[in-house]
Design an enzyme around this catalytic site. Sequence first.
Site, PDB file in Angstrom:
ATOM      1  N   LEU A 245      28.420  68.721  57.079  1.00  0.00           N
ATOM      2  CA  LEU A 245      27.165  68.349  57.756  1.00  0.00           C
ATOM      3  C   LEU A 245      27.397  67.440  58.958  1.00  0.00           C
ATOM      4  O   LEU A 245      26.625  67.474  59.924  1.00  0.00           O
ATOM      5  CB  LEU A 245      26.212  67.692  56.750  1.00  0.00           C
ATOM      6  CG  LEU A 245      25.789  68.595  55.580  1.00  0.00           C
ATOM      7  CD1 LEU A 245      24.915  67.825  54.591  1.00  0.00           C
ATOM      8  CD2 LEU A 245      25.042  69.838  56.082  1.00  0.00           C
ATOM      9  N   HIS A 246      28.467  66.634  58.929  1.00  0.00           N
ATOM     10  CA  HIS A 246      28.684  65.691  60.036  1.00  0.00           C
ATOM     11  C   HIS A 246      28.899  66.378  61.390  1.00  0.00           C
ATOM     12  O   HIS A 246      28.831  65.729  62.416  1.00  0.00           O
ATOM     13  CB  HIS A 246      29.839  64.720  59.737  1.00  0.00           C
ATOM     14  CG  HIS A 246      31.159  65.338  59.425  1.00  0.00           C
ATOM     15  ND1 HIS A 246      31.916  64.962  58.331  1.00  0.00           N
ATOM     16  CD2 HIS A 246      31.897  66.285  60.070  1.00  0.00           C
ATOM     17  CE1 HIS A 246      33.044  65.645  58.327  1.00  0.00           C
ATOM     18  NE2 HIS A 246      33.059  66.449  59.352  1.00  0.00           N
ATOM     19  N   HIS A 247      29.137  67.698  61.376  1.00  0.00           N
ATOM     20  CA  HIS A 247      29.340  68.403  62.645  1.00  0.00           C
ATOM     21  C   HIS A 247      28.022  68.725  63.369  1.00  0.00           C
ATOM     22  O   HIS A 247      28.049  69.155  64.520  1.00  0.00           O
ATOM     23  CB  HIS A 247      30.055  69.741  62.414  1.00  0.00           C
ATOM     24  CG  HIS A 247      31.437  69.593  61.873  1.00  0.00           C
ATOM     25  ND1 HIS A 247      31.746  69.669  60.535  1.00  0.00           N
ATOM     26  CD2 HIS A 247      32.607  69.339  62.503  1.00  0.00           C
ATOM     27  CE1 HIS A 247      33.045  69.501  60.355  1.00  0.00           C
ATOM     28  NE2 HIS A 247      33.590  69.288  61.536  1.00  0.00           N
TER      29      HIS A 247
END
Length: 338
Positions: A245-247
């Site tokens: 998700l951090h992308h």
Amino acid sequence: MSAPATPPNPTLFFETINAYQRTAALKAAVDLGVFNAFGGVPATAGELADRCQCPVRGIRILCDSLTLFGFLTKDDSRYAPTSDTAFFLDKNSPAYLGNAIKFLTAPGIKDAFDGLTSTIKNGKVHASEEGTTAPDHPVWIDFARTMGPMMFGPAQGAAALVELDTSRDTKVLDISASHGTFGIALAQKSPRSHLVALDWEAVLAVTEENAKAAGLGDRFSKIVGNAFTVDLGSNYDVVLVPNFLHHFNIADCTGFLKKVKAALRPGGKVVIVEFVPNDDRISPPSSASFSLVMLGTTPEGDAYTFAEYQKMLGEAGFKDAALHPLAPTAQSAVIGVA
Ligand SMILES: Nc1ncnc2c1ncn2[C@@H]1O[C@H](CSCC[C@H]([NH3+])C(=O)O)[C@@H](O)[C@H]1O
């Protein structure tokens, strides 16, 4: 300009300006096999030089530098690895970081930071429009081949947080499976589990190799392609979403978590593994510093706080979002119930 109250200290400036030299020293020691040249006993620069087949001057200066940085100890003229160095840099350790060091210092990641000024000024990744979020980006094949050991600790910690009912068949989905370390650690908790791995096609070849080596070959299947658009399947007991998700931006993460919720059986769990900083975004340093990696390599990614994950999970229809630090690693698990 007023002078600082205490004598000005330039140490931080020079440590930062020269930080690339510290990186180079660690990488050289890995490349030359210095950490494996001890054979479990302290050694002199001369002995290490013989074993690494190098002139002694370079090895002596390298080992003194590694001692200054905290990787070795020096007693009289004998060097020895610290216990952390032996754990992370002995080639035979399951947590060996040597390949991860090569990956993280290779052009695919490092080049992004050579253009950081331009990235910040223009609000877009300098190297390419999509950075590492481009479909089938080749950097992920190297990541899958090298980063599994680095994720060994977080994967064991995340697997310990969720139960898999061993009295019935269960299904686990590993989103952005890569090396497969997270999915394999969880699937190994039950002989009746089936592991489904999702990633780009070339990456999944590595996942499959590792799943077979872990004895899961006949309980393993793949979903190839873009996680945002492929059919995830249904009725999973657990969906793992480690370091994915951090992308992306918050709206896209929330939309994706809705899709994950729909793929879980009622009461099933989503296990997000991430670098989760505190609300101040500057602590703890090991998690908070990850946002810079996302700034350098992705158009919209970030290290999100637990409050942000809680909101995303709530909007996606999950209950009981909880944060579980995976100490001593820098990662945390955020678990929500479908
Ligand atoms: N849109 C996408 N669809 C499917 N996989 C993707 C997508 N974007 C990136 N990936 C994969 O996501 C992974 C991110 S790196 C994280 C890998 C692993 N879960 C771990 O925690 O170590 C890489 O394996 C990429 O190939």
